[in-house]
Design an enzyme around this catalytic site. Structure first.
Site, short mmCIF file in Angstrom:
data_model
loop_
_atom_site.label_atom_id
_atom_site.label_comp_id
_atom_site.label_asym_id
_atom_site.label_seq_id
_atom_site.Cartn_x
_atom_site.Cartn_y
_atom_site.Cartn_z
N ALA A 159 0.84 -1.19 0.00
CA ALA A 159 0.00 0.00 0.00
C ALA A 159 0.88 1.25 0.00
O ALA A 159 2.04 1.21 0.39
CB ALA A 159 -0.91 0.00 1.22
N GLU A 162 -1.71 -9.30 -1.17
CA GLU A 162 -3.12 -9.58 -0.92
C GLU A 162 -3.94 -9.50 -2.21
O GLU A 162 -4.88 -10.28 -2.41
CB GLU A 162 -3.67 -8.62 0.15
N GLY A 168 -0.27 -5.22 0.75
CA GLY A 168 -1.47 -5.13 -0.06
C GLY A 168 -1.27 -5.66 -1.46
O GLY A 168 -2.21 -6.17 -2.09
N GLU A 184 3.38 -6.28 7.27
CA GLU A 184 2.64 -5.30 8.08
C GLU A 184 3.01 -5.32 9.55
O GLU A 184 2.99 -4.28 10.22
CB GLU A 184 1.13 -5.55 7.93
#
Length: 696
Positions: A63, A105, A102, A125
């Site tokens: 992200a 993911e 992300g 994370e």
């Protein structure tokens, strides 16, 4: 300017390419582009399958962290993955570089994943005080099993493409052109009419755990033990457990809510501060942008002791040939044998293969002929911490090193400006203060001398990054930044012993705060004789520590220091003999002992350190408060979840620290406790250290 997300057709396969250099961070524009492109592919009857790829050096590398402090904007990463879940056509993620967070993911939301060799995949994370928040805790265990998913999520460390293929995270490793091969893979999936199972719906790798839920607790126990005081690991383990007993749709909602809770929490804010501070630390405001570092193709290290050997390993680990020079064949053999032993231990733990060990040891060449440094682009001396020894060695480097080579001194407190003038080329000299063990510790203080030229400085920063270190540029003073502040803590710790505390009280206060060890545990581990020699050379004295050294108590290596150590054990035990010595010393010096609370001990240790940090900033020894934070987190065990020394000060509040320091000064009579000018000014203005360099 190209679109952040590009759409094209290759026959019946739609190729969706993200293009947001340098790392394809998953920002709002990219998320919207992905959702729109997936919708377009779904609506086009001629499209039978989809490949999601990335331009540049990596697939989506996570992200965009700059959006973390902003309100969520639709579409979110979850919206992208829900669009993938809804796709009735096969979607293949073509992975290369570092698909992280992300980005991984998103790949987990695809039906299939192919990867280029060398790809590193991870969910990091946890290192920011977070856990995966877009399905990672629910999809990853279903794909690779709970044990491997737990290791990835709780460590935050990436895995290789080969391991990902073995685990079932990646369907195929592609050696040729990634995108064209991914398109061919998608065409095969279409032709073979393969089942399009969503990863959220796959449960076969959780069957054993569902049959034996107690196994989950066994897997989780080591991670829970290591996560003392940290919120994110506990929350991540809770989320992983949901895969066993919570419907996936509900678990995904809970996961997102928990992610937001962690994101808004103090620990994650502190860890994100360190993330950004680390990025800033090596930046030097007055370093010309056009300066080019020297390419270091070969390095040399003078000294094969523990530090020299560790530094040599750093270069070998990065694939840089390194020559290690010692004065005698025996000393050289001892040093190289220790290097080999360290590598073999890593291989035994599974950290590297036997082939890796052979390659790395093959890059280290030992010699007693200093003339063999003539082809080194960088020479680092790692000899005994004595100015006379340094003078002799630097003179030899001048005579034997090639013109233009960087000459670095690995000193922890000596004057780099003085050392630079032991050579005829002070412009090529700087300090590179490695932390022990050098092959493990990530911090590297780069000490810029008065005469250090820009290219030399740029080269040291470049090399630090190449060998996997976190470089922080600092100025010249006794102890630089880290050890100068550490010396303040050592002085305060001794003073606390004389005033009423015992070693276990002082260490207990700091371990409760989050340090892995307190000051006396650290002293016993390092060896009390090291600091003792330094104090004697400077004409200084530490009442308790010096008496212990005079008794031959040097710490763990003699089984006695501030604590007792049983044979073969590193566990400290309070020693009545030391306690009696402390009480007797207080009486001899006329100091009345009194009880001290844990809170008082913590403040007495940390607030003078913060005060010294303020003086370091005043003097320009550190460029910014975040540099001090990075040094103390990476070099001295300051808990990252508290954000570093100066960040922590801002959370406490500078007015309170100013007032407490004033009280300490009255109590101890030590003028060094008086608030530093900078600290006092910021406190009076209602500002924190974080405001420096920003509009006030």
């Amino acid at each position: 300017m190209p679109d952040v997300v590009e759409f094209r057709r290759e026959g019946a396969i739609a190729v969706i390419t993200v293009n947001h250099p340098p790392v394809n961070a998953l920002n709002n524009a990219m998320r919207k582009g992905l959702v729109d492109a997936l919708s377009r592919a779904q609506d086009d009857a001629d499209v039978k399958g989809v490949v999601i790829a990335a331009a540049g050096r990596t697939f989506i590398a996570g992200a965009d962290i700059t959006e973390f402090n902003l309100p969520p904007v639709s579409p979110t990463t979850i919206d992208v993955i829900e669009a993938l879940d809804a796709m009735p056509k096969p979607v293949v993620a073509a992975l290369h570089g570092t698909p992280l967070g992300g980005g991984l993911e998103v790949a987990l939301g695809c039906h299939f994943r192919v990867a280029a060799p060398g790809t590193k995949l991870g969910l990091p994370e946890i290192k920011l005080g977070l856990m995966p928040g877009a399905g990672g805790t629910q999809r990853l265990p279903r794909l690779i099993g709970m044990d491997k998913a737990m290791a990835m999520i709780l460590s935050g460390d990436p895995i290789s493409a080969d391991d990902a293929k073995t685990y079932g995270l990646v369907d195929e490793i592609i050696s040729g052109d990634l995108v064209s091969s991914a398109v061919a893979f998608a065409n095969r999936v279409v032709a073979e009419k393969r089942l399009l199972a969503r990863s959220r719906d796959r449960d076969e790798k959780l069957a054993d755990l569902r049959a034996n839920p107690a196994k989950f607790d066994e897997l989780a126990a080591p991670y829970a033990k290591r996560a003392r005081g940290l919120h994110a690991p506990a929350k991540a383990l809770e989320a992983l457990r949901w895969t066993l007993d919570v419907p996936v749709a509900e678990a995904l909602i809970r996961e997102r809510d928990t992610f937001i809770e962690l994101k808004n929490g103090a620990q994650s804010k502190a860890q994100r501060h360190i993330f950004f501070a680390e990025r800033e630390a090596a930046k030097v405001a007055d370093l010309p942008k056009d300066v080019k570092p020297i390419e270091v193709k070969r390095a040399a290290v003078i000294g094969a002791g523990t530090m020299g050997g560790g530094i040599a390993m750093c270069f070998a680990n990065a694939g840089v040939p390194v020559t290690v020079v010692e004065t005698s064949a025996d000393a050289l053999k001892r040093g190289l044998d220790l290097v080999a032993k360290n590598y073999q231990a890593s291989a035994k733990r599974g950290g590297m293969s036997a082939e890796d060990v052979e390659i790395r040891t093959g890059l280290i060449h030992g010699t007693t002929d200093i003339g063999e440094i003539a082809d080194a682009d960088m020479v680092i001396e790692a000899v005994f911490e004595d100015i006379g020894v340094k003078r002799e060695v630097l003179g030899k480097l001048d005579a034997n090193g090639k013109s233009g080579a960087v000459l670095a001194t690995n000193t922890s407190y000596l004057d780099v400006n003085e050392i630079a003038h032991f050579t005829e080329r002070p412009q090529s000299v700087l300090g590179m203060h490695f932390f022990s063990p050098a092959n493990v510790m990530r911090l590297l203080e780069i000490v810029r001398g008065a005469d250090t030229d820009p290219q030399t400085l740029a080269t040291a920063i470049s090399v630090a990054r190449k060998i996997g270190k976190v470089p922080v540029v600092v100025g010249v003073c006794h102890g630089f930044v880290g050890n100068r502040i550490l010396r303040v803590r050592s002085t305060e710790a001794e003073r606390l012993l004389l005033e009423g505390a015992l070693p276990q009280d002082v260490d207990g206060a700091l371990t409760s705060f989050g340090f892995p060890l307190g000051p006396f545990g650290v002293s016993d581990l390092a060896g009390l004789d090291i600091s003792w020699r330094m104090r004697k050379a400077q004409g200084a004295r530490a009442e308790i520590a010096d008496q212990l050294c005079e008794m031959g108590r040097f710490g763990q290596k003699t089984s006695k220091g501030f604590y007792l150590y049983e044979a073969g054990s590193r566990t400290p035990k309070p020693d009545p003999e030391v306690e009696a010595l402390i009480v007797a010393t207080s009486q001899r010096l006329g100091i009345a002992r009194r009880p001290m609370s844990r809170e008082e001990i913590t403040e007495r240790l940390l607030f003078p350190m913060i005060n010294e940090g303020a003086r370091i900033l005043e003097e320009g020894i550190a460029q910014r408060p975040g540099d001090i934070d990075v040094i103390w987190v990476y070099g001295y065990g300051f808990p990252a979840w508290r954000g570093g020394l100066m960040y922590y000060a801002d959370q406490v509040g500078l007015p309170y620290i100013r007032d407490r320091l004033t009280e300490f000064a009255k109590q101890t009579g030590d003028k060094k406790h008086e608030p530093a000018t900078l600290l006092k000014r910021l406190a009076d203005e209602g500002r924190g250290f974080g405001s420096l360099g920003k509009d006030s």
